[in-house]
Structures are given as structure tokens and as C-alpha cells.
Design an enzyme around this catalytic site. Structure first.
Site, PDB file in Angstrom:
ATOM      1  N   TRP A   9       6.209 -61.357 -17.170  1.00 22.07           N
ATOM      2  CA  TRP A   9       6.937 -62.244 -18.072  1.00 22.07           C
ATOM      3  C   TRP A   9       7.264 -61.590 -19.403  1.00 22.07           C
ATOM      4  CZ3 TRP A   9       3.951 -67.572 -17.297  1.00 22.07           C
ATOM      5  CH2 TRP A   9       4.087 -67.951 -15.953  1.00 22.07           C
ATOM      6  N   HIS A  94       3.325 -49.594 -18.076  1.00 22.61           N
ATOM      7  CA  HIS A  94       4.716 -50.036 -17.892  1.00 22.61           C
ATOM      8  C   HIS A  94       5.609 -49.160 -18.767  1.00 22.61           C
ATOM      9  CE1 HIS A  94       8.351 -52.409 -18.250  1.00 22.61           C
ATOM     10  NE2 HIS A  94       7.983 -53.009 -17.124  1.00 22.61           N
ATOM     11  N   GLU A 166       8.993 -47.752 -10.868  1.00 24.18           N
ATOM     12  CA  GLU A 166      10.009 -48.440 -11.656  1.00 24.18           C
ATOM     13  C   GLU A 166      10.869 -47.405 -12.373  1.00 24.18           C
ATOM     14  OE1 GLU A 166       8.856 -52.750 -12.728  1.00 24.18           O
ATOM     15  OE2 GLU A 166       8.021 -51.451 -14.252  1.00 24.18           O
ATOM     16  N   SER A 212      15.272 -54.609 -11.893  1.00 20.62           N
ATOM     17  CA  SER A 212      16.412 -55.485 -11.570  1.00 20.62           C
ATOM     18  C   SER A 212      16.342 -56.080 -10.164  1.00 20.62           C
ATOM     19  CB  SER A 212      17.736 -54.734 -11.767  1.00 20.62           C
ATOM     20  OG  SER A 212      17.854 -54.323 -13.103  1.00 20.62           O
TER      21      SER A 212
HETATM   22  P1  PGA Z   1      13.381 -56.322 -14.507  1.00 22.03           P
HETATM   23  O1  PGA Z   1      11.981 -55.777 -15.069  1.00 22.03           O
HETATM   24  O2  PGA Z   1      13.109 -56.979 -13.187  1.00 22.03           O
HETATM   25  O3  PGA Z   1      13.854 -57.308 -15.559  1.00 22.03           O
HETATM   26  O4  PGA Z   1      14.280 -55.147 -14.398  1.00 22.03           O
HETATM   27  C1  PGA Z   1      11.050 -55.172 -14.207  1.00 22.03           C
HETATM   28  C2  PGA Z   1       9.882 -54.684 -15.015  1.00 22.03           C
HETATM   29  O5  PGA Z   1      10.061 -54.270 -16.163  1.00 22.03           O
HETATM   30  O6  PGA Z   1       8.740 -54.711 -14.534  1.00 22.03           O
END
Ligand code: PGA
Length: 252
Positions: A9, A94, A166, A212
Site C-alpha cells: 500500500w 523495495h 521488480e 504495474s
Molecule cells: P506497482 O508497484 O504495482 O504500482 O507498479 C509495485 C511495487 O512497487 O511493489
């Protein structure tokens, strides 16, 4: 195979909105039996959200944690504090923390080690920038990030770590951004899986894709080999969308 649908979130919702979203997720996922539904509200909303998810299939965790159990670390939160509220996991490393807040490979690796020592499942995030991808450095970047992790934890314990691939350039800025193609995801997840086996002799607990992901593309993403789930930012703030993603995961 069981899939993970994890909502990040970020710094978006206050306590009231967090409680409402958590309640909508608890209600919307109660008939699932396989899929792991995990949510990461802000620290301040954890006590209230913990009460909402108690007894449901939804697990809560945090977006960050400190590696040490206690001490003179102003402004930080320890795993034992998370345990008090029933948190089971924490995102670690992250890309927004690595790149915006300057956390190094060594710092995030120590956090993962601390989490493992204190019974919190790390979701350890790795991934390359657009420039690194363009320069053909994706594999090397993933190798360096994973090596730092494996130097900090007993290697066989990788089996208790969830990795999240990611790519930095695919993470949305709140709206939906550019999702990586299934080919790119396949290639990167294969690299990560193989690096884990070569370096640690065991696979991680799971490898998630993040960047995304939405209810429109998650079916395709989850069908890629070695994709065990999705880490979702923007779309996790919309209960219909997030619940639908969990439903799609359940059906796969
Ligand atoms: P997003 O973010 O789905 O809005 O691209 C993913 C994340 O940062 O874990």
C-alpha cells in the site's frame, strides 16, 4: 501450485481507509482456499488492520523493518514489534527504499537476515534499472543483489525467503506504468531461480513479479514459469481489482 497475491500500500492510506480496504479484502477473498493473500499497510495502520484480518485468510506485514531486535536506532521498527501485532512478513529492499532512500545491498541483506532470525518472512526485492537493462546488465545486477543476501543468511535458509523480481522501470508512480513483457519476466525469473540453485543449492520459498501488475495482465504474468505470485502497488489500493487478482491466482 499455490500463488501469492501481495499488496504493497506504500505511503497511501490513513488508518480509516486502511481498515476499510482490509475489510473489503477479507470479505472478497474469504471463499478462496489456495491463494496466499498478503497486505502491507503503513506501520501506523498495522494495529487497526491486524484486528480486521484476525481469523481471516489475509495476512499482514510491513513495507520495511530493521534487522536488529532492539537498540539505539532512532525511528526504526523491529521484527519483535511486528510479531506483537501478528505480522508475518516484511518487504525488504523495495526499490523505492534502495534508490530513493539509499539503502545499500549490505543494509537490506542484514535486514533480511534479522527478519529470518526473528520469525518474519522477508519478501526480498531485487531488480534492475532501465539503464542497466539497456546496457545488458540485468543478470549481473540480480547476481550482485542476491549474492549480498546469501552472504548475510545461512544459504539453506533461502528456502524461507520470498524473492520479488521488480524491474525498477516497471514500477508505477501511483498510476499504472509499463509492465515487463512475459518474455522479459520469464528470462529474469529463470535467471533468479538458477542463481539461487547454483549459489545456495535450494530454491527460494517463492519468486514474485512486481511492476504495474493489474487484474488485466496478472493471468498472463502468473502463467510464466517460475512466477509464484505478484507484488502489487497501485492496483492493490482498489479492492475490486485486488480481489479479482486473488481470484485469478486461485484459478491458476
Ligand atoms: P506497482 O508497484 O504495482 O504500482 O507498479 C509495485 C511495487 O512497487 O511493489
Amino acid at each position: 501450485m499455490k500463488k501469492y497475491i501481495v499488496g504493497n500500500w506504500k505511503m497511501n492510506l490513513g488508518e480509516q481507509d486502511s481498515v476499510a480496504l482490509a475489510q473489503a479484502i477479507v470479505n472478497g477473498t474469504k471463499n478462496l482456499s489456495q491463494t496466499e493473500v498478503w497486505i502491507a499497510p503503513s506501520f501506523l495502520s498495522i494495529p487497526a488492520v491486524a484486528k480486521v484480518v484476525k481469523g481471516s485468510r489475509v495476512q499482514i506485514g510491513t513495507q520495511n523493518v530493521h534487522g536488529e531486535p532492539k537498540g539505539t536506532f532512532t525511528g526504526e521498527v523491529s521484527c519483535s514489534m511486528l510479531n506483537d501485532f501478528g505480522c508475518t512478513f516484511s518487504l525488504i529492499g523495495h526499490s523505492e527504499r534502495r534508490w530513493v532512500l539509499g539503502e545499500s545491498d549490505t543494509v537490506v541483506a542484514r535486514k533480511a537476515a534479522g527478519a529470518l532470525e526473528q520469525g518474519i518472512t522477508p519478501i526480498f526485492c531485487i531488480g534492475e534499472s532501465l539503464e542497466e537493462r539497456k546496457r545488458g546488465l540485468t543478470q549481473e545486477v540480480l547476481r550482485v543483489q542476491l549474492t549480498a543476501l546469501l552472504e548475510a543468511i545461512p544459504k539453506p535458509q533461502l528456502k524461507d525467503v520470498i524473492l520479488a523480481y521488480e524491474p525498477r522501470w516497471a514500477i508505477s508512480d501511483g498510476s499504472v506504468g509499463t509492465v515487463a513483457t512475459p518474455e522479459m519476466i520469464k528470462e529474469a525469473h529463470e535467471i533468479v531461480y538458477k542463481l539461487c540453485l547454483d549459489a545456495a543449492g535450494v530454491p527460494p520459498k517463492a519468486i514474485l513479479y512486481g511492476g504495474s501488475a493489474t487484474d488485466k495482465n496478472v493471468a498472463e504474468i502468473l502463467s510464466v514459469p517460475h512466477v509464484d505470485g505478484a507484488l502489487i502497488g497501485g492496483a492493490s489500493l482498489k479492492p475490486d481489482s485486488f480481489n479479482k487478482m486473488a481470484e485469478i491466482a486461485e484459478g491458476q
